[in-house]
Scaffold this motif. Structure first.
Motif, PDB file in Angstrom:
ATOM      1  N   TYR A 228       0.832  -1.207   0.000  1.00  0.00           N
ATOM      2  CA  TYR A 228       0.000   0.000   0.000  1.00  0.00           C
ATOM      3  C   TYR A 228       0.867   1.258   0.000  1.00  0.00           C
ATOM      4  CZ  TYR A 228      -3.214   3.586   1.733  1.00  0.00           C
ATOM      5  OH  TYR A 228      -3.923   4.740   1.901  1.00  0.00           O
ATOM      6  N   SER A 229       1.939   1.252   0.769  1.00  0.00           N
ATOM      7  CA  SER A 229       2.822   2.428   0.856  1.00  0.00           C
ATOM      8  C   SER A 229       3.469   2.711  -0.488  1.00  0.00           C
ATOM      9  CB  SER A 229       3.886   2.204   1.935  1.00  0.00           C
ATOM     10  OG  SER A 229       3.285   1.937   3.182  1.00  0.00           O
ATOM     11  N   PHE A 230       3.941   1.654  -1.164  1.00  0.00           N
ATOM     12  CA  PHE A 230       4.503   1.844  -2.504  1.00  0.00           C
ATOM     13  C   PHE A 230       3.432   2.306  -3.486  1.00  0.00           C
ATOM     14  CE2 PHE A 230       8.079  -1.075  -1.194  1.00  0.00           C
ATOM     15  CZ  PHE A 230       9.097  -0.160  -1.434  1.00  0.00           C
ATOM     16  N   LEU A 231       2.225   1.774  -3.352  1.00  0.00           N
ATOM     17  CA  LEU A 231       1.130   2.173  -4.243  1.00  0.00           C
ATOM     18  C   LEU A 231       0.855   3.663  -4.131  1.00  0.00           C
ATOM     19  CD1 LEU A 231      -1.275   1.555  -6.118  1.00  0.00           C
ATOM     20  CD2 LEU A 231      -2.559   0.805  -4.114  1.00  0.00           C
ATOM     21  N   GLU A 232       0.836   4.192  -2.897  1.00  0.00           N
ATOM     22  CA  GLU A 232       0.578   5.613  -2.700  1.00  0.00           C
ATOM     23  C   GLU A 232       1.712   6.485  -3.233  1.00  0.00           C
ATOM     24  OE1 GLU A 232      -2.206   7.238  -1.576  1.00  0.00           O
ATOM     25  OE2 GLU A 232      -3.049   5.242  -1.877  1.00  0.00           O
ATOM     26  N   LEU A 233       2.893   5.895  -3.389  1.00  0.00           N
ATOM     27  CA  LEU A 233       4.035   6.626  -3.965  1.00  0.00           C
ATOM     28  C   LEU A 233       4.130   6.424  -5.470  1.00  0.00           C
ATOM     29  CD1 LEU A 233       6.675   5.880  -1.171  1.00  0.00           C
ATOM     30  CD2 LEU A 233       5.667   8.111  -1.703  1.00  0.00           C
ATOM     31  N   ASP A 234       3.085   5.801  -6.057  1.00  0.00           N
ATOM     32  CA  ASP A 234       3.027   5.515  -7.494  1.00  0.00           C
ATOM     33  C   ASP A 234       4.134   4.566  -7.944  1.00  0.00           C
ATOM     34  OD1 ASP A 234       0.868   7.202  -7.596  1.00  0.00           O
ATOM     35  OD2 ASP A 234       2.006   8.924  -8.342  1.00  0.00           O
TER      36      ASP A 234
ATOM     37  N   ALA B 171      -4.939  -8.424  -0.985  1.00  0.00           N
ATOM     38  CA  ALA B 171      -3.845  -8.355  -1.960  1.00  0.00           C
ATOM     39  C   ALA B 171      -4.387  -8.416  -3.387  1.00  0.00           C
ATOM     40  CB  ALA B 171      -2.851  -9.482  -1.719  1.00  0.00           C
ATOM     41  N   TYR B 172      -5.368  -9.292  -3.621  1.00  0.00           N
ATOM     42  CA  TYR B 172      -5.974  -9.368  -4.958  1.00  0.00           C
ATOM     43  C   TYR B 172      -6.672  -8.057  -5.309  1.00  0.00           C
ATOM     44  CZ  TYR B 172      -5.100 -14.398  -5.263  1.00  0.00           C
ATOM     45  OH  TYR B 172      -4.497 -15.633  -5.350  1.00  0.00           O
ATOM     46  N   THR B 173      -7.374  -7.482  -4.337  1.00  0.00           N
ATOM     47  CA  THR B 173      -8.057  -6.204  -4.583  1.00  0.00           C
ATOM     48  C   THR B 173      -7.061  -5.124  -4.993  1.00  0.00           C
ATOM     49  OG1 THR B 173      -9.859  -6.676  -3.041  1.00  0.00           O
ATOM     50  CG2 THR B 173      -9.414  -4.362  -3.521  1.00  0.00           C
ATOM     51  N   ASN B 174      -5.963  -5.010  -4.272  1.00  0.00           N
ATOM     52  CA  ASN B 174      -5.001  -3.947  -4.564  1.00  0.00           C
ATOM     53  C   ASN B 174      -4.254  -4.186  -5.867  1.00  0.00           C
ATOM     54  OD1 ASN B 174      -5.451  -2.124  -2.402  1.00  0.00           O
ATOM     55  ND2 ASN B 174      -4.489  -3.560  -1.017  1.00  0.00           N
ATOM     56  N   LEU B 175      -4.029  -5.447  -6.213  1.00  0.00           N
ATOM     57  CA  LEU B 175      -3.468  -5.723  -7.537  1.00  0.00           C
ATOM     58  C   LEU B 175      -4.458  -5.292  -8.617  1.00  0.00           C
ATOM     59  CD1 LEU B 175      -1.774  -9.179  -6.881  1.00  0.00           C
ATOM     60  CD2 LEU B 175      -0.607  -7.074  -7.581  1.00  0.00           C
ATOM     61  N   GLY B 176      -5.758  -5.481  -8.349  1.00  0.00           N
ATOM     62  CA  GLY B 176      -6.775  -5.006  -9.281  1.00  0.00           C
ATOM     63  C   GLY B 176      -6.765  -3.499  -9.420  1.00  0.00           C
ATOM     64  N   ILE B 177      -6.573  -2.808  -8.296  1.00  0.00           N
ATOM     65  CA  ILE B 177      -6.510  -1.338  -8.336  1.00  0.00           C
ATOM     66  C   ILE B 177      -5.321  -0.883  -9.176  1.00  0.00           C
ATOM     67  CG2 ILE B 177      -6.050   0.705  -6.910  1.00  0.00           C
ATOM     68  CD1 ILE B 177      -7.735  -0.661  -4.705  1.00  0.00           C
ATOM     69  N   ILE B 178      -4.168  -1.520  -8.978  1.00  0.00           N
ATOM     70  CA  ILE B 178      -2.981  -1.149  -9.763  1.00  0.00           C
ATOM     71  C   ILE B 178      -3.238  -1.344 -11.252  1.00  0.00           C
ATOM     72  CG2 ILE B 178      -0.590  -1.793 -10.276  1.00  0.00           C
ATOM     73  CD1 ILE B 178      -0.299  -2.442  -7.263  1.00  0.00           C
ATOM     74  N   LYS B 179      -3.802  -2.485 -11.606  1.00  0.00           N
ATOM     75  CA  LYS B 179      -4.078  -2.754 -13.018  1.00  0.00           C
ATOM     76  C   LYS B 179      -5.076  -1.749 -13.587  1.00  0.00           C
ATOM     77  CE  LYS B 179      -1.422  -6.372 -13.590  1.00  0.00           C
ATOM     78  NZ  LYS B 179      -0.225  -6.301 -14.480  1.00  0.00           N
TER      79      LYS B 179
ATOM     80  N   ASN C 139      -5.738   0.146   4.754  1.00  0.00           N
ATOM     81  CA  ASN C 139      -5.665   1.390   5.529  1.00  0.00           C
ATOM     82  C   ASN C 139      -6.943   2.214   5.430  1.00  0.00           C
ATOM     83  OD1 ASN C 139      -3.864   2.765   7.273  1.00  0.00           O
ATOM     84  ND2 ASN C 139      -3.712   4.409   5.764  1.00  0.00           N
ATOM     85  N   SER C 140      -8.067   1.567   5.128  1.00  0.00           N
ATOM     86  CA  SER C 140      -9.326   2.289   5.011  1.00  0.00           C
ATOM     87  C   SER C 140     -10.004   2.415   6.367  1.00  0.00           C
ATOM     88  CB  SER C 140     -10.270   1.552   4.052  1.00  0.00           C
ATOM     89  OG  SER C 140      -9.684   1.395   2.788  1.00  0.00           O
ATOM     90  N   ASP C 141     -10.768   3.493   6.545  1.00  0.00           N
ATOM     91  CA  ASP C 141     -11.553   3.587   7.770  1.00  0.00           C
ATOM     92  C   ASP C 141     -12.978   3.121   7.487  1.00  0.00           C
ATOM     93  OD1 ASP C 141     -13.000   5.698   6.640  1.00  0.00           O
ATOM     94  OD2 ASP C 141     -11.856   7.236   7.696  1.00  0.00           O
ATOM     95  N   THR C 142     -13.742   2.951   8.554  1.00  0.00           N
ATOM     96  CA  THR C 142     -15.086   2.386   8.437  1.00  0.00           C
ATOM     97  C   THR C 142     -15.956   3.189   7.485  1.00  0.00           C
ATOM     98  OG1 THR C 142     -14.920   1.632  10.722  1.00  0.00           O
ATOM     99  CG2 THR C 142     -17.115   1.690   9.755  1.00  0.00           C
ATOM    100  N   ASN C 143     -15.955   4.510   7.634  1.00  0.00           N
ATOM    101  CA  ASN C 143     -16.812   5.349   6.797  1.00  0.00           C
ATOM    102  C   ASN C 143     -16.450   5.240   5.327  1.00  0.00           C
ATOM    103  OD1 ASN C 143     -18.275   6.214   8.985  1.00  0.00           O
ATOM    104  ND2 ASN C 143     -17.134   8.112   9.242  1.00  0.00           N
ATOM    105  N   PHE C 144     -15.139   5.206   5.034  1.00  0.00           N
ATOM    106  CA  PHE C 144     -14.741   5.150   3.627  1.00  0.00           C
ATOM    107  C   PHE C 144     -15.200   3.839   2.984  1.00  0.00           C
ATOM    108  CE2 PHE C 144     -11.748   4.269   0.132  1.00  0.00           C
ATOM    109  CZ  PHE C 144     -12.005   5.403  -0.635  1.00  0.00           C
ATOM    110  N   ILE C 145     -15.136   2.739   3.730  1.00  0.00           N
ATOM    111  CA  ILE C 145     -15.607   1.468   3.186  1.00  0.00           C
ATOM    112  C   ILE C 145     -17.098   1.554   2.879  1.00  0.00           C
ATOM    113  CG2 ILE C 145     -15.949  -0.993   3.676  1.00  0.00           C
ATOM    114  CD1 ILE C 145     -13.375  -0.887   5.343  1.00  0.00           C
ATOM    115  N   PHE C 146     -17.880   2.133   3.789  1.00  0.00           N
ATOM    116  CA  PHE C 146     -19.307   2.307   3.540  1.00  0.00           C
ATOM    117  C   PHE C 146     -19.544   3.207   2.329  1.00  0.00           C
ATOM    118  CE2 PHE C 146     -23.086   5.040   4.407  1.00  0.00           C
ATOM    119  CZ  PHE C 146     -24.043   4.093   4.088  1.00  0.00           C
ATOM    120  N   HIS C 147     -18.752   4.260   2.201  1.00  0.00           N
ATOM    121  CA  HIS C 147     -18.925   5.175   1.072  1.00  0.00           C
ATOM    122  C   HIS C 147     -18.614   4.480  -0.248  1.00  0.00           C
ATOM    123  CE1 HIS C 147     -18.051   8.586   4.162  1.00  0.00           C
ATOM    124  NE2 HIS C 147     -19.278   8.117   4.263  1.00  0.00           N
TER     125      HIS C 147
END
Length: 644
Positions: free
Chosen positions: A194-200, A222-230, A302-310
């Motif tokens: 996640y930290s590397f992802l936020e640094l592009d 991990a699968y979700t974040n690989l999907g986000i990168i793609k 690193n998501s908070d509860t509200n962001f997941i609901f949003h």
């Protein structure tokens, strides 16, 4: 609205970082007891208090702990447990008092350091959570903790705290240091990713997510974040495979569901939609079951509860919009926007604090004509004659700024740098240097004194020196030096820079400004129906959105009439009708030759980190024009406010 840690009515403790960590306290208590040489009765009282705490019998536990403190008032473990009880009872003033007293008598008491880190983390004061987590880990290793899981937990929340204050390098360095010692789990590896992802840094992010999958193939995050990168780099089919796999492993994978609704809602199964609807209903009921599910979801990213609901609500809006079930779509949009607005402003409606919201925008409306004029710029232009080759794309969010950047950055002589925060940071630094904070201008009735604020802002800009201008230029140019090349133009497409045009013109007089325009209702409904990663609180309330849009129009009306900017407009609708013709006009304005690659912007593999990432991976399409029409009956405030 700032939620301070001591405002009890504003605090919601979650169960993720449980302050009632009896195992850790039991592990430490014996040595501390021995060091203080307390009597056997007090030892027994302490142990019984711990047992009562586990059973949530707080009053009885407090009585025993106070008996200990009557004899040994400096006994840190008892003070710490009183802090735990107070926090469990949501009396945070009292909890903070006991924790600080515990550290006063034993500054390195590990249990209290961890608990204070958790207290501040839960209340989103991440600078303080970093302080206490760092102190808890200072000169300690896993052997000082009751088990390796507790050691991982403290490191994990230190990394999450770093991420929440944008210290991503510190986060991944903490994780990598653990990995090098062979001390890691999926949560640590996911946070490094996640930290590397936020640094592009998508390559390293992918490496760590794949490492996480290697040790736990059933790891949906991990699968979700690989999907986000793609998705970010335009590999939609591969992204969808990762999102689908995450949903197979966890039917409540909200981020993957949202990713699929952005990319390809047609491939989402009926069962998945039903699962998401059920999860949404659980949130509205605020049930324990939902909170338990959310704690599982949150524990790995690193998501908070509200962001997941949003994300969940916007995903359901996207899906039902695709299905043309517009009443259902709007139901989810309305519910989640109410939550977003309350979360970001602390108010249920714009009318509750209309005089304070957007106060800086109103001030810039006032000071533009009084400060930013030809005579003002003549003071500085002689010192800033360098050809910086900067292009600022400005306008309302969702007006086409990302599309224009993608078109231009496909040119061989143009580099798109995305939405840069440097100008906002520079402006804040200039104000703070002179002690200017908006909140300091509040009157007794809690309204901001606009006259005093405007007077001080005018004074700030009039007092700028050439040395300060030079320093500010250097800060910005240093931030993009890794891309520096005299043969290239560089694009900063932060839309809100329209409010900082006066300052940008001082710093970079040779800059090119491209103002993207779009139909007012289309623009505002697109804002209203988009979940943004950052603040933009105005977008979640129709009245506030109308107010903000009109302020934006007034600011741009001023600048469009001035001849001291190299400035042009471009219409989103015109680009949709004639992309080649509009592209040729833009390139001619910049003094660049036309290149066919520009109109094939959807092939651009540059990562897009904005809410428009899915749209700019497709060829030009017209479906975004008048997207609001099926929702007319629900958005009358927006329509009437923009057309009257």
């Amino acid at each position: 609205m700032v939620k301070k840690i001591l405002n009890n009515d504003l605090i919601k403790l979650d169960n993720l970082t449980n302050l009632n960590n009896n195992e850790l306290d039991n592990h430490l208590s014996k040595s501390v007891l021995e060091n203080l040489d307390i009597d056997e009765v007090s030892v027994l009282n302490y142990q019984n208090a711990n047992d009562l705490l586990k059973k949530n019998k707080y009053s009885e536990a407090k009585e025993l702990l106070k008996l200990i403190l009557d004899k040994y008032p400096k006994y840190s473990p008892a003070l710490n447990l009183l802090g735990v009880i107070s926090s469990s009872e949501k009396n945070l003033n009292e909890a903070l008092y006991y924790f600080e007293k515990s550290l006063e008598y034993n500054p390195n008491y590990l249990n209290t350091l961890v608990n204070l880190g958790a207290l501040y983390f839960n209340n989103k004061n991440f600078e303080r959570s970093v302080f206490y987590y760092e102190k808890a880990l200072n000169d300690r290793n896993e052997k000082n903790f009751p088990n390796i899981e507790e050691y991982f937990r403290v490191n994990k929340f230190l990394m999450r705290s770093y991420c929440n204050i944008y210290q991503y390098k510190k986060s991944y360095m903490t994780g990598i240091a653990l990995e090098e010692r062979g001390l890691f789990n999926t949560a640590i590896l996911n946070l490094i990713g996640y930290s590397f992802l936020e640094l592009d840094d998508y390559d390293n992010a992918s490496i760590y997510y794949k490492k996480s999958i290697d040790i736990d193939p059933n790891n949906p995050i991990a699968y979700t974040n690989l999907g986000i990168i793609k998705s970010l780099i335009g590999e939609t089919k591969e992204a969808n495979k990762f999102f689908t796999q995450a949903l197979r492993l966890d039917k409540n994978s909200v981020h993957s569901f949202k990713g699929l609704t952005d990319n390809s809602p047609e491939i989402i199964s009926k069962e998945t939609v039903e699962d998401m609807i059920a999860l949404f209903s659980l949130y509205l009921k605020d049930s324990n079951e939902f909170l338990a599910l959310l704690n599982i979801l949150k524990s790995q990213d690193n998501s908070d509860t509200n962001f997941i609901f949003h994300e969940l609500g916007y995903g359901l809006f996207n899906y039902f919009h695709y299905k043309k079930e517009y009443s259902k779509a709007y139901y989810y949009l309305e519910q989640v926007n109410r939550s977003c607005y309350l979360d970001k402003t602390g108010f249920n409606d714009f009318s509750q604090d209309q005089d304070n919201l957007n106060i800086i925008m109103e001030s810039f409306l006032e000071i533009n004509s009084k400060v930013f004029n030809n005579s003002y710029y003549n003071r500085f232009d002689a010192y800033n004659s360098g050809k910086d080759r900067l292009i600022f794309i400005i306008g309302m969010p969702r007006s086409g700024t990302t599309l224009v950047e993608q078109i231009l950055s496909n040119h061989s002589k143009v580099i798109g740098l995305g939405e840069r925060n440097e100008m906002a940071t520079i402006l804040t630094a200039i104000l703070r240097k002179r002690g200017i904070e908006v909140n300091q201008f509040k009157k007794k009735d809690n309204l901001i004194n606009k006259e005093e604020l405007n007077k001080n802002l005018i004074s700030v800009f009039e007092s700028l020196s050439t040395a300060e201008i030079t320093d500010c230029r250097k800060i910005y140019l240093d931030s993009i030096k890794d891309y520096s090349d005299n043969d290239f133009y560089f694009i900063d497409k932060m839309p809100s820079n329209f409010a900082r045009l006066g300052l940008i013109r001082v710093l970079f007089p040779d800059s090119i400004f491209i103002h993207t325009k779009r139909d007012a209702i289309d623009t505002c409904f697109s804002n209203f129906s988009t979940l943004f990663a950052e603040s933009q609180e105005y977008s979640y309330n129709q009245s506030h959105l109308v107010h903000y849009f009109k302020q934006y129009q007034e600011i741009m009306n001023y600048w469009e009439k001035k001849d001291f900017l190299k400035f042009t407009d471009v219409s989103y609708e015109n680009i949709v009708k004639d992309i080649e013709g509009e592209t040729r006009k833009l390139l001619s304005f910049i003094n660049l030759e036309y290149e066919k690659d520009c109109v094939e912007f959807y092939k651009n593999k540059k990562a897009v980190r904005t809410a428009s990432y899915a749209q700019v991976r497709k060829k030009i399409y017209k479906s975004s024009i008048k997207k609001w029409e099926p929702y007319q009956e629900y958005i009358s405030i927006l329509i009437n406010g923009l057309t009257k």
